[in-house]
Motif scaffolding. Structure first.
Motif, PDB file in Angstrom:
ATOM      1  N   GLY A 180     -14.504  15.257  19.122  1.00 34.53           N
ATOM      2  CA  GLY A 180     -13.837  16.516  19.430  1.00 34.53           C
ATOM      3  C   GLY A 180     -12.323  16.416  19.584  1.00 34.53           C
ATOM      4  N   VAL A 181     -11.762  15.256  19.310  1.00 35.58           N
ATOM      5  CA  VAL A 181     -10.324  15.028  19.440  1.00 35.58           C
ATOM      6  C   VAL A 181      -9.772  14.685  18.055  1.00 35.58           C
ATOM      7  CG1 VAL A 181      -8.550  13.599  20.538  1.00 35.58           C
ATOM      8  CG2 VAL A 181     -10.638  14.167  21.799  1.00 35.58           C
ATOM      9  N   TRP A 182      -8.604  15.234  17.745  1.00 30.31           N
ATOM     10  CA  TRP A 182      -7.998  15.015  16.427  1.00 30.31           C
ATOM     11  C   TRP A 182      -6.971  13.895  16.484  1.00 30.31           C
ATOM     12  CZ3 TRP A 182     -10.083  17.166  12.246  1.00 30.31           C
ATOM     13  CH2 TRP A 182     -10.951  18.246  12.457  1.00 30.31           C
ATOM     14  N   LEU A 183      -7.024  13.017  15.475  1.00 30.48           N
ATOM     15  CA  LEU A 183      -6.090  11.898  15.350  1.00 30.48           C
ATOM     16  C   LEU A 183      -5.483  11.924  13.955  1.00 30.48           C
ATOM     17  CD1 LEU A 183      -8.924  10.701  16.839  1.00 30.48           C
ATOM     18  CD2 LEU A 183      -7.380   8.795  17.158  1.00 30.48           C
ATOM     19  N   THR A 184      -4.222  11.535  13.881  1.00 25.95           N
ATOM     20  CA  THR A 184      -3.547  11.412  12.589  1.00 25.95           C
ATOM     21  C   THR A 184      -3.759  10.007  12.051  1.00 25.95           C
ATOM     22  OG1 THR A 184      -1.826  12.974  13.247  1.00 25.95           O
ATOM     23  CG2 THR A 184      -1.285  11.470  11.427  1.00 25.95           C
ATOM     24  N   ASN A 185      -4.092   9.925  10.760  1.00 19.73           N
ATOM     25  CA  ASN A 185      -4.051   8.637  10.066  1.00 19.73           C
ATOM     26  C   ASN A 185      -3.638   8.860   8.635  1.00 19.73           C
ATOM     27  OD1 ASN A 185      -6.386   9.139   8.489  1.00 19.73           O
ATOM     28  ND2 ASN A 185      -7.699   7.890   9.782  1.00 19.73           N
ATOM     29  N   PHE A 186      -3.581   7.785   7.857  1.00 22.70           N
ATOM     30  CA  PHE A 186      -3.068   7.862   6.493  1.00 22.70           C
ATOM     31  C   PHE A 186      -4.019   7.169   5.532  1.00 22.70           C
ATOM     32  CE2 PHE A 186       0.343   7.919   9.506  1.00 22.70           C
ATOM     33  CZ  PHE A 186       1.154   8.961   9.082  1.00 22.70           C
ATOM     34  N   VAL A 187      -4.432   7.884   4.487  1.00 25.61           N
ATOM     35  CA  VAL A 187      -5.167   7.245   3.423  1.00 25.61           C
ATOM     36  C   VAL A 187      -4.115   6.497   2.602  1.00 25.61           C
ATOM     37  CG1 VAL A 187      -6.578   7.586   1.352  1.00 25.61           C
ATOM     38  CG2 VAL A 187      -6.941   9.037   3.369  1.00 25.61           C
ATOM     39  N   MET A 188      -4.314   5.182   2.449  1.00 30.51           N
ATOM     40  CA  MET A 188      -3.363   4.350   1.727  1.00 30.51           C
ATOM     41  C   MET A 188      -4.123   3.510   0.712  1.00 30.51           C
ATOM     42  SD  MET A 188      -0.840   3.150   4.866  1.00 30.51           S
ATOM     43  CE  MET A 188       0.516   2.662   3.780  1.00 30.51           C
ATOM     44  N   GLU A 189      -3.456   3.211  -0.405  1.00 35.54           N
ATOM     45  CA  GLU A 189      -4.125   2.410  -1.429  1.00 35.54           C
ATOM     46  C   GLU A 189      -3.151   1.449  -2.079  1.00 35.54           C
ATOM     47  OE1 GLU A 189      -5.806   5.202  -4.244  1.00 35.54           O
ATOM     48  OE2 GLU A 189      -4.002   5.156  -5.462  1.00 35.54           O
ATOM     49  N   LYS A 190      -3.753   0.421  -2.664  1.00 41.85           N
ATOM     50  CA  LYS A 190      -3.007  -0.628  -3.354  1.00 41.85           C
ATOM     51  C   LYS A 190      -3.836  -1.064  -4.553  1.00 41.85           C
ATOM     52  CE  LYS A 190      -1.461  -5.394  -2.545  1.00 41.85           C
ATOM     53  NZ  LYS A 190      -1.329  -6.440  -1.503  1.00 41.85           N
ATOM     54  N   THR A 191      -3.177  -1.265  -5.667  1.00 41.62           N
ATOM     55  CA  THR A 191      -3.875  -1.751  -6.861  1.00 41.62           C
ATOM     56  C   THR A 191      -3.793  -3.276  -6.883  1.00 41.62           C
ATOM     57  OG1 THR A 191      -3.360   0.256  -8.065  1.00 41.62           O
ATOM     58  CG2 THR A 191      -3.987  -1.681  -9.364  1.00 41.62           C
ATOM     59  N   ILE A 192      -4.961  -3.900  -6.998  1.00 42.13           N
ATOM     60  CA  ILE A 192      -5.064  -5.351  -7.083  1.00 42.13           C
ATOM     61  C   ILE A 192      -5.243  -5.713  -8.551  1.00 42.13           C
ATOM     62  CG2 ILE A 192      -6.350  -7.394  -6.343  1.00 42.13           C
ATOM     63  CD1 ILE A 192      -5.116  -5.911  -3.986  1.00 42.13           C
ATOM     64  N   LEU A 193      -4.393  -6.560  -9.054  1.00 36.94           N
ATOM     65  CA  LEU A 193      -4.471  -6.957 -10.471  1.00 36.94           C
ATOM     66  C   LEU A 193      -5.310  -8.192 -10.652  1.00 36.94           C
ATOM     67  CD1 LEU A 193      -0.725  -6.372 -11.336  1.00 36.94           C
ATOM     68  CD2 LEU A 193      -2.636  -4.826 -11.718  1.00 36.94           C
ATOM     69  N   TYR A 210       0.854  -1.190   0.000  1.00 32.59           N
ATOM     70  CA  TYR A 210       0.000   0.000   0.000  1.00 32.59           C
ATOM     71  C   TYR A 210       0.887   1.235   0.000  1.00 32.59           C
ATOM     72  CZ  TYR A 210      -4.173  -2.735   1.188  1.00 32.59           C
ATOM     73  OH  TYR A 210      -5.221  -3.623   1.171  1.00 32.59           O
ATOM     74  N   ALA A 211       0.457   2.259  -0.728  1.00 32.94           N
ATOM     75  CA  ALA A 211       1.177   3.534  -0.764  1.00 32.94           C
ATOM     76  C   ALA A 211       0.354   4.599  -0.059  1.00 32.94           C
ATOM     77  CB  ALA A 211       1.422   3.948  -2.212  1.00 32.94           C
ATOM     78  N   VAL A 212       1.038   5.506   0.595  1.00 33.73           N
ATOM     79  CA  VAL A 212       0.350   6.624   1.255  1.00 33.73           C
ATOM     80  C   VAL A 212      -0.126   7.597   0.186  1.00 33.73           C
ATOM     81  CG1 VAL A 212       0.610   8.601   2.804  1.00 33.73           C
ATOM     82  CG2 VAL A 212       1.684   6.399   3.381  1.00 33.73           C
ATOM     83  N   VAL A 213      -1.423   7.872   0.188  1.00 32.62           N
ATOM     84  CA  VAL A 213      -2.005   8.882  -0.690  1.00 32.62           C
ATOM     85  C   VAL A 213      -1.909  10.237  -0.004  1.00 32.62           C
ATOM     86  CG1 VAL A 213      -4.139   9.656  -1.827  1.00 32.62           C
ATOM     87  CG2 VAL A 213      -3.571   7.208  -1.740  1.00 32.62           C
ATOM     88  N   LYS A 214      -2.226  10.242   1.299  1.00 34.95           N
ATOM     89  CA  LYS A 214      -2.111  11.483   2.068  1.00 34.95           C
ATOM     90  C   LYS A 214      -2.176  11.185   3.556  1.00 34.95           C
ATOM     91  CE  LYS A 214      -7.033  12.688   2.143  1.00 34.95           C
ATOM     92  NZ  LYS A 214      -8.027  13.713   1.910  1.00 34.95           N
ATOM     93  N   GLU A 215      -1.528  12.041   4.323  1.00 34.19           N
ATOM     94  CA  GLU A 215      -1.680  12.055   5.773  1.00 34.19           C
ATOM     95  C   GLU A 215      -2.849  12.969   6.066  1.00 34.19           C
ATOM     96  OE1 GLU A 215       0.683  13.782   9.652  1.00 34.19           O
ATOM     97  OE2 GLU A 215       1.883  12.868   8.059  1.00 34.19           O
ATOM     98  N   GLN A 216      -3.654  12.609   7.065  1.00 34.98           N
ATOM     99  CA  GLN A 216      -4.799  13.455   7.382  1.00 34.98           C
ATOM    100  C   GLN A 216      -5.067  13.469   8.887  1.00 34.98           C
ATOM    101  OE1 GLN A 216      -8.160  11.813   5.275  1.00 34.98           O
ATOM    102  NE2 GLN A 216      -8.276   9.998   6.554  1.00 34.98           N
ATOM    103  N   GLN A 217      -5.810  14.478   9.285  1.00 34.49           N
ATOM    104  CA  GLN A 217      -6.278  14.588  10.658  1.00 34.49           C
ATOM    105  C   GLN A 217      -7.779  14.297  10.643  1.00 34.49           C
ATOM    106  OE1 GLN A 217      -4.111  15.358  13.303  1.00 34.49           O
ATOM    107  NE2 GLN A 217      -2.634  15.059  11.660  1.00 34.49           N
ATOM    108  N   VAL A 218      -8.216  13.366  11.480  1.00 31.03           N
ATOM    109  CA  VAL A 218      -9.638  13.050  11.567  1.00 31.03           C
ATOM    110  C   VAL A 218     -10.122  13.356  12.977  1.00 31.03           C
ATOM    111  CG1 VAL A 218      -9.632  11.335   9.718  1.00 31.03           C
ATOM    112  CG2 VAL A 218      -9.160  10.611  12.055  1.00 31.03           C
ATOM    113  N   GLU A 219     -11.347  13.796  13.065  1.00 27.72           N
ATOM    114  CA  GLU A 219     -11.915  14.189  14.350  1.00 27.72           C
ATOM    115  C   GLU A 219     -12.801  13.071  14.879  1.00 27.72           C
ATOM    116  OE1 GLU A 219     -15.036  15.500  16.935  1.00 27.72           O
ATOM    117  OE2 GLU A 219     -15.428  15.328  14.792  1.00 27.72           O
ATOM    118  N   ARG A 220     -12.589  12.711  16.131  1.00 28.36           N
ATOM    119  CA  ARG A 220     -13.417  11.732  16.830  1.00 28.36           C
ATOM    120  C   ARG A 220     -13.786  12.336  18.176  1.00 28.36           C
ATOM    121  NH1 ARG A 220     -13.452   9.928  12.490  1.00 28.36           N
ATOM    122  NH2 ARG A 220     -12.690   7.938  11.712  1.00 28.36           N
TER     123      ARG A 220
END
Length: 150
Positions: A137-150, A125-135
């Motif tokens: 009222g609290v912010w957490l860092t995570n990463f949108v990641m993707e992989k191409t399946i052939l 999987y490759a990182v598409v972007k780092e993002q901050q998500v709110e849960r």
């Protein structure tokens, strides 16, 4: 270990596994406040059950204990992938993830925690972007990641 399809009777145990895993395994990457916001212990089991039934959901079992679970939707969004805190590094997550990926042609994508980023990177999987998500009222860092399946 064997992997089987989810049944509604699993929901409470999956919610408990989720809570314990987040509060144990992710504790080195997130603060207590972030862990509590992410996994409060107050999961709406009816909503989780509906989501699990709508998605392709797998449960890994060893010695009558659920040791992991994961789910993916029809568009290739790998929603949840959690392994019991006592079964980390034993191939449970990889086995579930491989089975989930087999259901998709094209791209699989997920929102990986800081803790899970390395696991997904090793799977291609490759990182598409780092993002901050709110849960709660609290912010957490995570990463949108993707992989191409052939």
């Amino acid at each position: 270990m064997f992997i089987r399809n989810y049944t509604p009777n699993d929901c409470k145990e999956l919610a408990d596994l989720f809570y314990k895993t987040v509060h144990t395994i992710n504790a080195s990457d997130y603060s207590k406040e972030q862990l509590d916001a992410w996994a409060s212990g107050q999961v709406d089991l009816a909503i989780w059950n509906q989501s699990f039934l709508k998605h392709y959901t797998l449960v890994a079992v060893e010695n009558d204990t659920i040791v992991g679970f994961g789910d993916i939707d029809k568009l290739g969004y790998l929603d949840r992938l959690f392994v019991h805190k006592d079964y980390q590094g034993k191939g449970v997550g990889s086995a579930i993830c491989s089975r989930l990926e087999e259901t998709v042609s094209g791209k699989v994508f997920t929102q990986a925690s800081i803790t899970a980023k390395g696991f997904f990177a090793k799977r291609g999987y490759a990182v598409v972007k780092e993002q901050q998500v709110e849960r709660s009222g609290v912010w957490l860092t995570n990463f949108v990641m993707e992989k191409t399946i052939l």
